[in-house]
Design an enzyme around this catalytic site. Structure first.
Site, PDB file in Angstrom:
ATOM      1  N   THR A   1       0.852  -1.204   0.015  1.00  0.00           N
ATOM      2  CA  THR A   1      -0.096   0.020  -0.013  1.00  0.00           C
ATOM      3  C   THR A   1       0.925   1.335   0.042  1.00  0.00           C
ATOM      4  OG1 THR A   1      -0.180   0.038   2.580  1.00  0.00           O
ATOM      5  CG2 THR A   1      -1.963  -1.120   1.123  1.00  0.00           C
TER       6      THR A   1
ATOM      7  N   LEU B   1      -2.305   5.689  -0.394  1.00  0.00           N
ATOM      8  CA  LEU B   1      -3.864   5.415  -0.488  1.00  0.00           C
ATOM      9  C   LEU B   1      -3.951   3.968   0.173  1.00  0.00           C
ATOM     10  CD1 LEU B   1      -4.908   7.035  -3.523  1.00  0.00           C
ATOM     11  CD2 LEU B   1      -5.015   8.013  -1.323  1.00  0.00           C
ATOM     12  N   HIS B   2      -3.482   3.632   1.429  1.00  0.00           N
ATOM     13  CA  HIS B   2      -3.609   2.475   2.048  1.00  0.00           C
ATOM     14  C   HIS B   2      -4.846   1.798   2.100  1.00  0.00           C
ATOM     15  CE1 HIS B   2       0.323   3.132   3.939  1.00  0.00           C
ATOM     16  NE2 HIS B   2      -0.132   4.075   4.316  1.00  0.00           N
ATOM     17  N   ASP B   3      -5.952   2.204   2.488  1.00  0.00           N
ATOM     18  CA  ASP B   3      -7.267   1.777   2.369  1.00  0.00           C
ATOM     19  C   ASP B   3      -8.061   1.737   1.218  1.00  0.00           C
ATOM     20  OD1 ASP B   3      -6.916   1.108   5.313  1.00  0.00           O
ATOM     21  OD2 ASP B   3      -7.638   2.908   6.010  1.00  0.00           O
TER      22      ASP B   3
END
Length: 341
Positions: free
Chosen positions: A206, A252-254
């Site tokens: 991520t 933008l991990h999630d």
């Protein structure tokens, strides 16, 4: 039943979240896809205390004009968890730009069930129909597994934003594995539970999906309430990144975890094997017990069923899709994403 743009619903997603900035953007991204229903949202303490998390869920769902069932969840981790800093999401978990944009943070109407109870009931009532997306510490999922140890076999898929990928040599320099570190006992319960399909997307991947300032500017220029809100909170994330405002972009991990749930072909590399939760100094990480060349880890670990661990993604395609989903196609995403790979 129809999705946000009138298409037939093909994905029904239950989102368990600690509602920081990138969590909020994951909800916006899901809502921007035709055929996707946000079936329910559950809160868990993580980026901020649980009460702030619930209020942030209310802020985002109100902005989107949605009213999914919301259940409040764990206010803290299972016993024995280390203390982990809250991170760079500001004093409210959304970068604190909301007052400047006139956006309230109401406490949403909440279910009489706890988060764990709602997660269990939905799986029981609609087996094989729902996808579960876990974006925060895994406390609610662990509590739900205590009630129903076969819980994950009843979800069409379970996607976890957490972990650090395949096991490598000591000395790896990786981003902090916050969702795992905040509740390692819960992560261990998830990693060892029976499942139909469990996907883990770790910080090793991520952290490569970085939206550059040009992408944030494109969101702001799109002018819609959703896009401008995303630009505001992502701009705050950019400024909060190192305290100087010089950070190159925002990971933008999630949203990437949401992207993998909706379109598994975004993953250009995966590995299958058991996942173990291991100490990493004073904190913890979840690692695939395989090296990147496929060899098993050279030490004993707790037995666990196989997890599908994402090892690489098409970040450029994801970032273009992210901008399109949040702007309704109002940008030229191939030019504005500022993708880094």
């Amino acid at each position: 039943m129809t999705g946000p743009r009138g298409a037939d619903v093909t994905r029904h997603v239950v989102v368990d979240t600690d509602a920081g900035i990138d969590d909020a953007c994951a909800l916006l991204y899901l809502a921007g896809h035709p055929g996707v229903e946000i079936t329910a949202v559950t809160s868990v303490a993580g980026n901020r205390p649980e009460r702030d998390v619930a209020r942030n869920i209310g802020c985002v769902t109100r902005l989107l004009g949605l009213a999914p069932p919301v259940a409040r969840g764990a206010a803290g981790p299972l016993p024995g968890a280390p203390s982990v800093p809250r991170g760079t999401h500001g004093t409210d978990g959304l970068g604190a730009p909301l007052a400047r944009h006139g956006l309230p943070r109401p406490m949403p109407a909440v279910s009489g069930e706890s988060a764990a109870e709602l997660i269990v009931r939905l799986a029981r009532d609609r087996p094989g129909e729902l996808d579960l997306l876990a974006l925060g510490p895994l406390t609610n999922l662990a509590l739900a597994l205590r009630t129903d140890p076969a819980l994950f076999t009843k979800y069409r898929s379970v996607v976890v934003m957490g972990g650090s990928g395949p096991y490598d040599l000591p000395g790896d320099r990786l981003a902090r594995d916050s969702n795992i570190a905040r509740d390692p006992a819960a992560a261990r319960a998830v990693a060892t539970a029976p499942r139909a399909d469990l996907v883990m997307l770790g910080v090793d991947v991520t952290a490569t999906a970085v939206l550059q300032p040009e992408g944030i500017a494109a969101l702001d220029a799109a002018g819609t309430p959703v896009a401008r809100f995303a630009a505001a909170i992502l701009g705050a994330y950019l400024r909060l990144g190192d305290g100087t405002g010089r950070r190159g972009g925002v990971p933008l991990h999630d949203p990437l975890a949401a992207g993998i749930l909706l379109d598994p072909s975004l993953a250009t590399g995966t590995a299958l094997g058991p996942v173990a939760v291991l100490p990493d100094g004073p904190l913890w990480r979840a690692r695939l017990m395989r090296a990147r060349d496929g060899r098993p880890a050279p030490f004993p670990h707790e037995p666990a069923p196989d997890t599908r661990v994402v090892t690489a993604v098409d970040t450029a395609r994801f970032l273009r899709g992210f901008l399109t989903a949040l702007t309704g196609g109002a940008t030229a995403p191939g030019d504005a994403s500022g993708a880094t790979t």
